[in-house]
Design a protein around this motif. Sequence first.
Motif, PDB file in Angstrom:
ATOM      1  N   GLY A 108      28.358  42.165  34.529  1.00  0.00           N
ATOM      2  CA  GLY A 108      28.275  43.196  35.932  1.00  0.00           C
ATOM      3  C   GLY A 108      29.864  43.025  36.577  1.00  0.00           C
ATOM      4  N   ALA A 109      30.750  42.621  36.056  1.00  0.00           N
ATOM      5  CA  ALA A 109      31.948  42.318  36.868  1.00  0.00           C
ATOM      6  C   ALA A 109      32.837  43.464  36.681  1.00  0.00           C
ATOM      7  CB  ALA A 109      32.618  41.114  36.546  1.00  0.00           C
ATOM      8  N   LEU A 110      32.628  44.224  35.654  1.00  0.00           N
ATOM      9  CA  LEU A 110      33.580  45.398  35.263  1.00  0.00           C
ATOM     10  C   LEU A 110      32.678  46.771  35.844  1.00  0.00           C
ATOM     11  CD1 LEU A 110      35.967  46.318  33.641  1.00  0.00           C
ATOM     12  CD2 LEU A 110      34.753  46.741  31.761  1.00  0.00           C
ATOM     13  N   SER A 147      43.153  28.109  28.168  1.00  0.00           N
ATOM     14  CA  SER A 147      42.029  28.756  27.828  1.00  0.00           C
ATOM     15  C   SER A 147      41.052  29.154  29.273  1.00  0.00           C
ATOM     16  CB  SER A 147      41.012  27.694  27.034  1.00  0.00           C
ATOM     17  OG  SER A 147      40.594  26.560  27.989  1.00  0.00           O
ATOM     18  N   LEU A 148      41.532  28.859  30.210  1.00  0.00           N
ATOM     19  CA  LEU A 148      40.850  29.761  31.451  1.00  0.00           C
ATOM     20  C   LEU A 148      41.612  30.221  32.245  1.00  0.00           C
ATOM     21  CD1 LEU A 148      37.936  29.640  32.935  1.00  0.00           C
ATOM     22  CD2 LEU A 148      38.600  27.714  33.956  1.00  0.00           C
ATOM     23  N   ALA A 149      41.249  31.396  32.844  1.00  0.00           N
ATOM     24  CA  ALA A 149      42.193  32.195  33.780  1.00  0.00           C
ATOM     25  C   ALA A 149      41.379  32.889  34.670  1.00  0.00           C
ATOM     26  CB  ALA A 149      43.089  33.128  33.262  1.00  0.00           C
ATOM     27  N   ASN A 170      35.509  43.087  39.472  1.00  0.00           N
ATOM     28  CA  ASN A 170      35.207  41.870  40.620  1.00  0.00           C
ATOM     29  C   ASN A 170      35.861  40.661  40.057  1.00  0.00           C
ATOM     30  OD1 ASN A 170      33.815  43.711  41.898  1.00  0.00           O
ATOM     31  ND2 ASN A 170      31.926  43.141  41.136  1.00  0.00           N
ATOM     32  N   PRO A 171      36.167  39.794  41.085  1.00  0.00           N
ATOM     33  CA  PRO A 171      36.453  38.300  40.802  1.00  0.00           C
ATOM     34  C   PRO A 171      35.980  37.717  39.604  1.00  0.00           C
ATOM     35  CG  PRO A 171      36.886  38.815  43.111  1.00  0.00           C
ATOM     36  CD  PRO A 171      35.873  39.787  42.479  1.00  0.00           C
ATOM     37  N   VAL A 172      36.461  37.182  38.507  1.00  0.00           N
ATOM     38  CA  VAL A 172      35.766  36.759  37.520  1.00  0.00           C
ATOM     39  C   VAL A 172      36.821  35.692  36.828  1.00  0.00           C
ATOM     40  CG1 VAL A 172      36.492  38.525  36.007  1.00  0.00           C
ATOM     41  CG2 VAL A 172      34.234  37.176  35.281  1.00  0.00           C
ATOM     42  N   ARG A 225      46.130  47.408  37.194  1.00  0.00           N
ATOM     43  CA  ARG A 225      47.313  46.708  36.838  1.00  0.00           C
ATOM     44  C   ARG A 225      46.984  45.160  36.947  1.00  0.00           C
ATOM     45  NH1 ARG A 225      52.657  48.115  37.554  1.00  0.00           N
ATOM     46  NH2 ARG A 225      51.930  50.080  38.586  1.00  0.00           N
ATOM     47  N   GLN A 226      46.270  44.781  37.857  1.00  0.00           N
ATOM     48  CA  GLN A 226      46.059  43.250  37.913  1.00  0.00           C
ATOM     49  C   GLN A 226      45.110  42.961  37.018  1.00  0.00           C
ATOM     50  OE1 GLN A 226      44.529  43.864  41.955  1.00  0.00           O
ATOM     51  NE2 GLN A 226      46.410  42.910  42.892  1.00  0.00           N
ATOM     52  N   LEU A 227      44.162  43.518  36.567  1.00  0.00           N
ATOM     53  CA  LEU A 227      43.536  43.343  35.317  1.00  0.00           C
ATOM     54  C   LEU A 227      44.152  43.028  34.168  1.00  0.00           C
ATOM     55  CD1 LEU A 227      40.585  43.085  33.813  1.00  0.00           C
ATOM     56  CD2 LEU A 227      40.588  45.640  33.734  1.00  0.00           C
ATOM     57  N   VAL A 228      45.123  43.890  33.672  1.00  0.00           N
ATOM     58  CA  VAL A 228      46.030  43.748  32.531  1.00  0.00           C
ATOM     59  C   VAL A 228      46.803  42.466  32.826  1.00  0.00           C
ATOM     60  CG1 VAL A 228      47.817  44.910  31.305  1.00  0.00           C
ATOM     61  CG2 VAL A 228      45.791  46.174  32.096  1.00  0.00           C
TER      62      VAL A 228
END
Length: 368
Positions: free
Chosen positions: A359-361, A322-324, A275-277, A332-335
């Motif tokens: 709880g986002a994964l 330090s923040l993304a 999920n968006p995080v 693919r987008q997670l990596v």
Amino acid sequence: MCFARPALLLAAAALAAVSLVQPAAAASRIKDIVTVENVRSNQLVGYGLVVGLAGTGDRMLNAPFTEESVQAMLERMGVSVRGSPMRVQNVAAVTVTASLPPFARAGSTIDVVVSALGDASSLQGGTLLVSPLRGLDGQVYAVAQGSLAVSGFKAQGAAAKINRGVLTSARLASGAIVEKEVAFDLRTATSLKLALRNPDFTTAQRVASAIQARFPGSAAVLDLATVEVKSDGTLGLVDLYSAVENLEIAVDQPARIIINEASGTVVMSADVRINPVAIAQGGLTITISEAPQVSQPAPFGQGETVVVPRTAVAVDDGGGKSLALVEGTSLRQLVAGLNALGVSPRDLITILQAVKSAGALQAEIEVQ
């Protein structure tokens, strides 16, 4: 030359478009994802003696079982050595292991692995004497004997030595002869149970459906790991399985992340979703370097030569990177989002566990 650059840009755009397409699930044959009940290997183990070693065998004072074994062997050959101390170092007690393949017939040969049991330093050049191999039921299924093949080597001099491989383990190709068969006759069976190597309800249903489409009424799902196949009377079970084992199905798998903390390895399945995080990853690196300098007085001057310390301290806090924001949902987008942080595999393990706790994964994490 003026037309080369647009052509290159078009080719690069085409490759980028292809790389964004998610690959379709590859189909696998039924024979590659299941095992057949009772069609399996059986483990055998035995005890034996290796002779002919060049002074690298067991020391009798440290391995009394080797001395007992040598005495018992010689007594069976009519030589009595009881009461006499033994000082030989060319004999080693070993364990002999092998895997008896399914439907192995008497007289066929199998490979064995020989491993030192005592304090022998090398099995190179040794010969394994006749050693019976037993199953869990205590019965002898094979007998091993022959010259050992050791893959490692050792070379040393007065001040240096080199070791490669393991010298206390050896392999004996086709070194055991099968003496007894494991009784199992497929001709008398009324059904076969196919066990999935990776249990999954969806995959089991697809296996049964593929078999049903070829032979109606011959397959049923018993549980997430087992599909039962029955003959319809026109084909025997052997013919039936040989006809369906090459059928291809799409194997389903749960979203799972395997983490090996010892080696820093992370393996993620293609169905991992997030999920968006927002992820903050900070690394603090402190570097301290010493460069002492020598201070000495001028010629013919007064004073002493001293060493003056010079220490340089540098601090790197990650350069502000330090923040993304990881807002994709595919692997693919997670990596890509984690790579944007420049994280190492060790940091990746910590990040994935923290995202899971938040709880986002949407995946199962298995730590080995």
